[in-house]
Design an enzyme around this catalytic site. Structure first.
Site, PDB file in Angstrom:
ATOM      1  CB  CYS A   1      -0.998  -0.009   1.148  1.00 26.80           C
ATOM      2  SG  CYS A   1      -0.272   0.084   2.810  1.00 26.80           S
TER       3      CYS A   1
ATOM      4  CG  HIS B   1      -4.553  -0.217   3.619  1.00 22.75           C
ATOM      5  ND1 HIS B   1      -3.703  -1.018   2.878  1.00 22.75           N
ATOM      6  CD2 HIS B   1      -5.539   0.170   2.770  1.00 22.75           C
ATOM      7  CE1 HIS B   1      -4.176  -1.120   1.638  1.00 22.75           C
ATOM      8  NE2 HIS B   1      -5.274  -0.398   1.549  1.00 22.75           N
TER       9      HIS B   1
ATOM     10  CG  HIS C   1      -6.683   0.432  -1.797  1.00 22.82           C
ATOM     11  ND1 HIS C   1      -6.742  -0.628  -0.928  1.00 22.82           N
ATOM     12  CD2 HIS C   1      -7.884   0.460  -2.415  1.00 22.82           C
ATOM     13  CE1 HIS C   1      -7.925  -1.206  -1.006  1.00 22.82           C
ATOM     14  NE2 HIS C   1      -8.639  -0.566  -1.907  1.00 22.82           N
TER      15      HIS C   1
END
Length: 181
Positions: A84, A139, A151
Site C-alpha cells: 500500500c 493501510h 490502493h
C-alpha cells in the site's frame, strides 16, 4: 465528456461494484491502463480549481489508473508490484515528491483533511478493524473522487479502486492527509 472517457469510467465503476468488500486490509506497514483525458471532478461545483495544480493531478491520476491490476507484493514499491505505501510513494515520486516509505510515515506528512473535504490525490489512512497493533495506521490509499480511492489492497487482489462507503473501510477509516503538489 467523450465516449472513450465514459467507457473507462463505466469500467472502473463496474470493477468497484464487483470487487468483494470482504477483502482484508493487510498489516503491510513495511519500512523497507489507459489514459483518461478529462478530470472534471478536480473542480469544485462552482467550477473553480480546488487549490492545486490540475495538470499535475491529472498526471497523477493517469499513472494511478494505469497501475490498476498490478499485483500486491509486501515491501514492494513498483512498478511490477506494490504494497500500500509503496504504491502511494511510487505515485507521488513520479511527480517529484518524496513520501515516506511506510503508511505510518506518510501519516505524518502533509496537512490533515476532514473526510468531508477530501480532494483528488489526498492520502486516506486506515487501521485494520479489530487490530490490536499500537500502530496508528496499517493501510494507505489515494482518494480519486466520488467517494472512491485507489490502493494496493492485498495478496491476490493487487491495485484496485474501492469505495470509502464500504463497511470495511468506514470501520477502519482513520484520517486523510493532503500532500502539496
Amino acid at each position: 465528456m467523450n465516449i472513450k472517457k465514459s467507457i473507462k469510467i463505466a469500467l472502473a465503476a463496474l470493477f468497484v461494484a464487483v470487487t468483494p468488500t470482504f477483502a482484508q486490509l493487510p498489516d503491510n506497514d513495511n519500512d523497507q491502463t489507459d489514459e483518461i483525458d478529462n478530470y472534471d471532478f478536480l473542480y469544485s461545483e462552482d467550477g473553480n480549481v480546488d487549490n492545486y495544480d490540475v495538470a499535475s493531478m491529472e498526471n497523477l491520476m493517469d499513472e494511478a489508473f494505469s497501475l490498476i491490476g498490478t499485483r500486491y507484493r509486501s515491501g514492494a514499491s513498483g512498478p511490477g508490484g506494490f504494497d500500500c505505501s509503496g504504491f502511494t510513494s511510487y505515485l507521488y515520486k513520479q511527480m517529484g515528491i518524496d513520501l515516506n516509505r511506510s503508511s505510518r510515515g506518510q501519516y505524518t506528512q502533509g496537512e490533515a483533511v476532514a473526510s468531508s473535504n477530501l480532494q483528488t490525490g489526498d492520502l486516506v489512512f486506515f487501521k485494520k478493524p479489530g487490530s490490536t497493533t499500537s500502530k496508528p495506521v496499517t493501510h494507505v490509499g489515494m482518494y480519486i473522487g466520488s467517494g472512491q480511492f485507489v490502493h494496493a489492497s492485498d495478496y491476490g487482489v493487487g491495485v484496485i479502486v474501492s469505495n470509502l462507503s464500504d463497511a470495511y473501510y468506514t470501520t477502519g477509516y482513520v484520517s486523510a492527509r493532503r500532500i502539496a503538489v
